[in-house]
Enzyme design. Sequence first.
Site, PDB file in Angstrom:
ATOM      1  CG  HIS A   1      -7.003  12.205  -8.688  1.00  0.00           C
ATOM      2  ND1 HIS A   1      -7.627  11.897  -7.297  1.00  0.00           N
ATOM      3  CD2 HIS A   1      -7.178  11.184  -9.362  1.00  0.00           C
ATOM      4  CE1 HIS A   1      -7.904  10.374  -7.492  1.00  0.00           C
ATOM      5  NE2 HIS A   1      -7.817   9.927  -8.683  1.00  0.00           N
TER       6      HIS A   1
ATOM      7  CD  GLU B   1      -4.488   3.433  -1.279  1.00  0.00           C
ATOM      8  OE1 GLU B   1      -5.320   3.211  -1.977  1.00  0.00           O
ATOM      9  OE2 GLU B   1      -4.452   3.407   0.059  1.00  0.00           O
TER      10      GLU B   1
ATOM     11  CG  ASP C   1      -4.196   9.059 -11.708  1.00  0.00           C
ATOM     12  OD1 ASP C   1      -4.394   8.659 -10.660  1.00  0.00           O
ATOM     13  OD2 ASP C   1      -4.806   9.548 -12.593  1.00  0.00           O
TER      14      ASP C   1
ATOM     15  CG  ASN D   1      -4.335  11.545  -4.860  1.00  0.00           C
ATOM     16  OD1 ASN D   1      -3.693  11.593  -5.790  1.00  0.00           O
ATOM     17  ND2 ASN D   1      -4.727  10.461  -4.276  1.00  0.00           N
TER      18      ASN D   1
ATOM     19  CG  ASP E   1      -1.807   1.116   1.289  1.00  0.00           C
ATOM     20  OD1 ASP E   1      -2.962   0.661   0.812  1.00  0.00           O
ATOM     21  OD2 ASP E   1      -1.472   2.283   1.764  1.00  0.00           O
TER      22      ASP E   1
HETATM   23  N1  LIG Z   1      -4.373   9.706  -7.846  1.00  0.00           N
HETATM   24  C1  LIG Z   1      -5.221   8.464  -7.502  1.00  0.00           C
HETATM   25  N2  LIG Z   1      -5.471   8.296  -6.170  1.00  0.00           N
HETATM   26  C2  LIG Z   1      -6.040   7.217  -5.775  1.00  0.00           C
HETATM   27  C3  LIG Z   1      -6.452   6.373  -6.865  1.00  0.00           C
HETATM   28  N3  LIG Z   1      -7.077   5.096  -6.188  1.00  0.00           N
HETATM   29  C4  LIG Z   1      -7.044   5.492  -4.969  1.00  0.00           C
HETATM   30  N4  LIG Z   1      -6.497   6.747  -4.729  1.00  0.00           N
HETATM   31  C5  LIG Z   1      -6.565   7.468  -3.314  1.00  0.00           C
HETATM   32  O1  LIG Z   1      -5.474   6.828  -2.391  1.00  0.00           O
HETATM   33  C6  LIG Z   1      -5.978   7.518  -1.172  1.00  0.00           C
HETATM   34  C7  LIG Z   1      -5.735   6.519  -0.141  1.00  0.00           C
HETATM   35  O2  LIG Z   1      -5.878   7.128   1.189  1.00  0.00           O
HETATM   36  P1  LIG Z   1      -5.983   6.243   2.465  1.00  0.00           P
HETATM   37  O3  LIG Z   1      -6.803   4.867   2.143  1.00  0.00           O
HETATM   38  O4  LIG Z   1      -6.826   7.121   3.426  1.00  0.00           O
HETATM   39  O5  LIG Z   1      -4.887   6.050   3.042  1.00  0.00           O
HETATM   40  P2  LIG Z   1      -3.352   6.685   2.889  1.00  0.00           P
HETATM   41  O6  LIG Z   1      -3.531   8.305   2.737  1.00  0.00           O
HETATM   42  O7  LIG Z   1      -2.493   6.441   1.902  1.00  0.00           O
HETATM   43  O8  LIG Z   1      -2.784   6.473   4.288  1.00  0.00           O
HETATM   44  P3  LIG Z   1      -2.030   5.313   4.854  1.00  0.00           P
HETATM   45  O9  LIG Z   1      -2.415   3.980   3.813  1.00  0.00           O
HETATM   46  O10 LIG Z   1      -2.442   5.029   6.164  1.00  0.00           O
HETATM   47  O11 LIG Z   1      -0.478   5.428   4.864  1.00  0.00           O
HETATM   48  C8  LIG Z   1      -7.560   8.129  -1.303  1.00  0.00           C
HETATM   49  O12 LIG Z   1      -7.099   9.289  -1.285  1.00  0.00           O
HETATM   50  C9  LIG Z   1      -7.987   7.519  -2.868  1.00  0.00           C
HETATM   51  O13 LIG Z   1      -8.472   8.709  -3.488  1.00  0.00           O
HETATM   52  C10 LIG Z   1      -6.121   6.554  -8.158  1.00  0.00           C
HETATM   53  O14 LIG Z   1      -6.177   5.696  -9.066  1.00  0.00           O
HETATM   54  N5  LIG Z   1      -5.276   7.562  -8.277  1.00  0.00           N
END
Ligand SMILES: Nc1nc2c(ncn2[C@@H]2O[C@H](COP(=O)(O)OP(=O)(O)OP(=O)(O)O)[C@@H](O)[C@H]2O)c(=O)[nH]1
Length: 286
Positions: free
Chosen positions: A176, A206, A180, A171, A163
């Site tokens: 965003h 992610e 990506d 982001n 992860d």
């Molecule tokens: N740019 C982009 N962002 C994505 C995509 N898929 C998921 N995300 C973002 O990934 C982020 C995941 O955030 P969280 O699950 O809160 O976790 P985190 O901020 O990574 O925190 P930790 O996992 O605890 O380190 C979210 O803001 C989603 O919008 C994608 O295809 N592109």
Amino acid sequence: MLLALLARLETCEVDAEELLLSPHTLNRHLYMLVRGQLSVQLASRDNPPVRYVEVNDCVGEVSFCDHRPPSAYVIASEPSRILRLHSRELPFLTQSPQLMQNLIELLCDRVRLTDQLIINSEHNANIDVLTGVFNRRWLEHIFERESARCAFNGRPLCMLMIDVDEFKPYNDRHGHIAGDHALCQVARLLGTQLRPKDSLVRFGGEEFVILLPELDLRTARLIAERLRQGVAQNDTIDTPIGSLPGVTISVGLARMRASDTLEDLVGRADKALYLAKARGRNRVCG
Ligand SMILES: Nc1nc2c(ncn2[C@@H]2O[C@H](COP(=O)(O)OP(=O)(O)OP(=O)(O)O)[C@@H](O)[C@H]2O)c(=O)[nH]1
């Protein structure tokens, strides 16, 4: 013979958007395009073309031979000129071994092309559009195969659940699109360090999963650590929108147990990942 054949051909002009072949209408003709371009669309006229017919290409040969409706829509993508031969002339074609040979070759080309389209669509169905790595659908397929193979050979199978750390703030800070690009960079960095028999999958958002067949927990842990370091060492990402800061990843590791389902293994790798996050991120647990 050729002159006699030419005499049997009719010329027709079609306008852009005009429908030449449809699965709802029996086709009586073999068509050869002499000017313009035709598009081939499957299932619905609203679907994007699966291919284009260019000058000197033929269409309609299968339904011309088997007297059944065509399998696709063929539509003029621009004003086009076409030569057509009616199916009542089929007995005339059979008088010439050369013409029959040509027709068989044409049908063989069509079969190969169709096979390729099936292969391409099957491939696309297993690929994540953003990163180009395998998707979850593929994971289900490959897990079934690899878990059975490893169990049969008495070999281990490990899973890494990965992860991207603090990706929401990333982001929020960079946008965003930047996010990506960061995901694509992670996929690239992970993918280039794996063996051909390992499977890299975008599990969703992610999160990535890597299946490592025939590796024990100790070796899988070394690999996970190498992957983690590889991502962390890339502190900038060059993208078309400029240079962006790199990201780090946390990794949860689990080894398959006898009779594990995919959900069981994912569940344990996920728990290990949770631990890696709780212990401060940018680390491997499990
Ligand atoms: N740019 C982009 N962002 C994505 C995509 N898929 C998921 N995300 C973002 O990934 C982020 C995941 O955030 P969280 O699950 O809160 O976790 P985190 O901020 O990574 O925190 P930790 O996992 O605890 O380190 C979210 O803001 C989603 O919008 C994608 O295809 N592109």
